[in-house]
Design a protein around this motif. Sequence first.
Motif, PDB file in Angstrom:
ATOM      1  N   MET A   1       0.747  -1.115  -0.139  1.00  0.00           N
ATOM      2  CA  MET A   1       0.226  -0.011  -0.043  1.00  0.00           C
ATOM      3  C   MET A   1       0.921   1.232   0.156  1.00  0.00           C
ATOM      4  N   PRO A   2       0.565   2.206  -0.986  1.00  0.00           N
ATOM      5  CA  PRO A   2       1.490   3.412  -0.868  1.00  0.00           C
ATOM      6  C   PRO A   2       1.385   4.208   0.336  1.00  0.00           C
ATOM      7  N   THR A   3       2.421   5.058   0.665  1.00  0.00           N
ATOM      8  CA  THR A   3       2.423   5.742   1.961  1.00  0.00           C
ATOM      9  C   THR A   3       1.683   6.945   1.824  1.00  0.00           C
ATOM     10  N   ILE A   4       0.885   7.642   2.650  1.00  0.00           N
ATOM     11  CA  ILE A   4      -0.070   8.505   2.747  1.00  0.00           C
ATOM     12  C   ILE A   4       0.532   9.252   4.029  1.00  0.00           C
ATOM     13  N   VAL A   5       0.658  10.741   3.818  1.00  0.00           N
ATOM     14  CA  VAL A   5       0.810  11.668   4.920  1.00  0.00           C
ATOM     15  C   VAL A   5      -0.262  12.777   4.868  1.00  0.00           C
ATOM     16  N   THR A   6      -0.935  13.282   5.953  1.00  0.00           N
ATOM     17  CA  THR A   6      -1.665  14.439   5.909  1.00  0.00           C
ATOM     18  C   THR A   6      -1.162  15.442   6.784  1.00  0.00           C
ATOM     19  N   LEU A   7      -1.430  16.761   6.173  1.00  0.00           N
ATOM     20  CA  LEU A   7      -1.040  17.728   7.178  1.00  0.00           C
ATOM     21  C   LEU A   7      -2.207  18.565   7.425  1.00  0.00           C
ATOM     22  N   THR A   8      -2.317  18.877   8.743  1.00  0.00           N
ATOM     23  CA  THR A   8      -3.526  19.748   9.095  1.00  0.00           C
ATOM     24  C   THR A   8      -2.771  20.846  10.031  1.00  0.00           C
ATOM     25  N   MET A   9      -2.836  22.196   9.546  1.00  0.00           N
ATOM     26  CA  MET A   9      -2.229  23.344  10.235  1.00  0.00           C
ATOM     27  C   MET A   9      -3.136  23.833  11.222  1.00  0.00           C
ATOM     28  N   ASN A  10      -4.622  23.476  11.143  1.00  0.00           N
ATOM     29  CA  ASN A  10      -5.330  24.126  12.219  1.00  0.00           C
ATOM     30  C   ASN A  10      -6.363  23.045  12.821  1.00  0.00           C
ATOM     31  N   PRO A  11      -5.928  22.013  13.371  1.00  0.00           N
ATOM     32  CA  PRO A  11      -6.632  20.979  14.077  1.00  0.00           C
ATOM     33  C   PRO A  11      -7.555  21.630  15.001  1.00  0.00           C
ATOM     34  N   ALA A  12      -8.701  20.812  15.555  1.00  0.00           N
ATOM     35  CA  ALA A  12      -9.439  21.330  16.363  1.00  0.00           C
ATOM     36  C   ALA A  12     -10.093  20.098  17.228  1.00  0.00           C
ATOM     37  N   LEU A  13     -10.432  20.383  18.464  1.00  0.00           N
ATOM     38  CA  LEU A  13     -11.027  19.278  19.243  1.00  0.00           C
ATOM     39  C   LEU A  13     -12.711  19.705  18.854  1.00  0.00           C
ATOM     40  N   ASP A  14     -13.403  18.677  18.296  1.00  0.00           N
ATOM     41  CA  ASP A  14     -14.896  18.960  17.909  1.00  0.00           C
ATOM     42  C   ASP A  14     -15.719  18.587  18.852  1.00  0.00           C
ATOM     43  N   ILE A  15     -16.514  19.483  19.564  1.00  0.00           N
ATOM     44  CA  ILE A  15     -17.637  19.158  20.574  1.00  0.00           C
ATOM     45  C   ILE A  15     -19.025  19.293  19.910  1.00  0.00           C
ATOM     46  N   THR A  16     -19.666  18.002  19.984  1.00  0.00           N
ATOM     47  CA  THR A  16     -20.840  18.181  19.376  1.00  0.00           C
ATOM     48  C   THR A  16     -22.222  17.826  20.509  1.00  0.00           C
ATOM     49  N   THR A  17     -23.038  18.471  20.525  1.00  0.00           N
ATOM     50  CA  THR A  17     -24.247  18.148  21.418  1.00  0.00           C
ATOM     51  C   THR A  17     -25.347  18.693  20.861  1.00  0.00           C
ATOM     52  N   SER A  18     -26.712  18.334  21.713  1.00  0.00           N
ATOM     53  CA  SER A  18     -27.916  18.642  21.013  1.00  0.00           C
ATOM     54  C   SER A  18     -28.647  19.418  22.172  1.00  0.00           C
ATOM     55  N   THR A  19     -29.773  20.009  21.800  1.00  0.00           N
ATOM     56  CA  THR A  19     -30.501  20.887  22.761  1.00  0.00           C
ATOM     57  C   THR A  19     -31.839  20.898  22.234  1.00  0.00           C
ATOM     58  N   THR A  20     -33.196  21.368  22.924  1.00  0.00           N
ATOM     59  CA  THR A  20     -34.465  21.353  22.452  1.00  0.00           C
ATOM     60  C   THR A  20     -34.597  22.475  21.379  1.00  0.00           C
ATOM     61  N   ARG A  21     -34.052  23.760  21.839  1.00  0.00           N
ATOM     62  CA  ARG A  21     -34.116  24.972  21.204  1.00  0.00           C
ATOM     63  C   ARG A  21     -32.910  26.011  21.200  1.00  0.00           C
ATOM     64  N   VAL A  22     -32.540  26.432  20.478  1.00  0.00           N
ATOM     65  CA  VAL A  22     -31.459  27.626  20.886  1.00  0.00           C
ATOM     66  C   VAL A  22     -32.206  28.916  20.865  1.00  0.00           C
TER      67      VAL A  22
END
Length: 317
Positions: A1-22
């Motif tokens: 399998m060929p070698t793959i590298v990814t570059l991310t200059m602006n990574p993030a910790l993604d937080i997902t939640t839900s609510t009844t209404r904003v």
Amino acid sequence: MPTIVTLTMNPALDITTSTTRVIPTDKVRCGAPRRDPGGGGLNVARVLHVLGADATAVFPSGGHTGRALEDLVVTEGVEIRSLTIRGSTRESLTINENETGLQYRFVLPGPAVTAREQIACLDLVTEVASDADYIVMSGSLPPGVPADFYQRAADLVVDLGARVIVDTSGPALRQLRGGVFLVKPSIRELRDWTGRELSVIDDQVAAARDVIDRGVCEVIVLSLGAEGALLVTRAHDEYFPTVDVDVVSGVGAGDSMVAGVVCGLACGRSLSESVRYGIAAGAAMLLTPGTALCRRADVEQFFALLTDGSAAGTVAG
């Protein structure tokens, strides 16, 4: 399998939640949060791992958020090479509104990355990519990083023989000049890039080919959202429909598409087959909450639908 590298200059910790209404000014009580790694290249590496084509993820990381992000990525089985920076890795917040089905996405700008840290990132990606076949540069650039950063990185790694794939927007996209194998803009991003309306498919193909003729890249995969995608090279163009799915969240679908395309190429598929595989991966990502990973079984099922011609799609114009 060929070698793959990814570059991310602006990574993030993604937080997902839900609510009844904003509701403005009121306290909005939310459900239990889900935390996932985020940022273009990181998402690409995570989906590649799910699809069986592992990649090494290179990214700057800072503060408690950065350490939490690293732990999450490693737990998923993705190999990382992170560079410690002074600023704290950003967080992003997605809120799903239960009453309406609307989704609110709040994206923070990220930490300022110093000139010295930028050079260290370039050195690191060059080191990791020394024997790579594909380098995926994906996502936004954080404060302090010049718009031509991805072009500078491409200039360095293309001399190593790697195929460079870029998925970004705005000034970073407009600063691309050459040395890139494939670019994946959305239709909005291509409009911004070329200054054209691009309301019909012939204009979209012509605009993409103009970019290719300028020597910026060899291939453009134009994402048309729910209408599918276009593959454009100097000598060939092809439209692909998408798969109709019940959308849970659109977060990470574009990154998943890139991962599918790269996975297809790395597995020896043709460009056309790889784009179909990318569309299938993007559709599979729509079924998952937040930046939760797509399922390989869904990707393979959708790819089969697209390959045998049973998937339907239309394009305006």
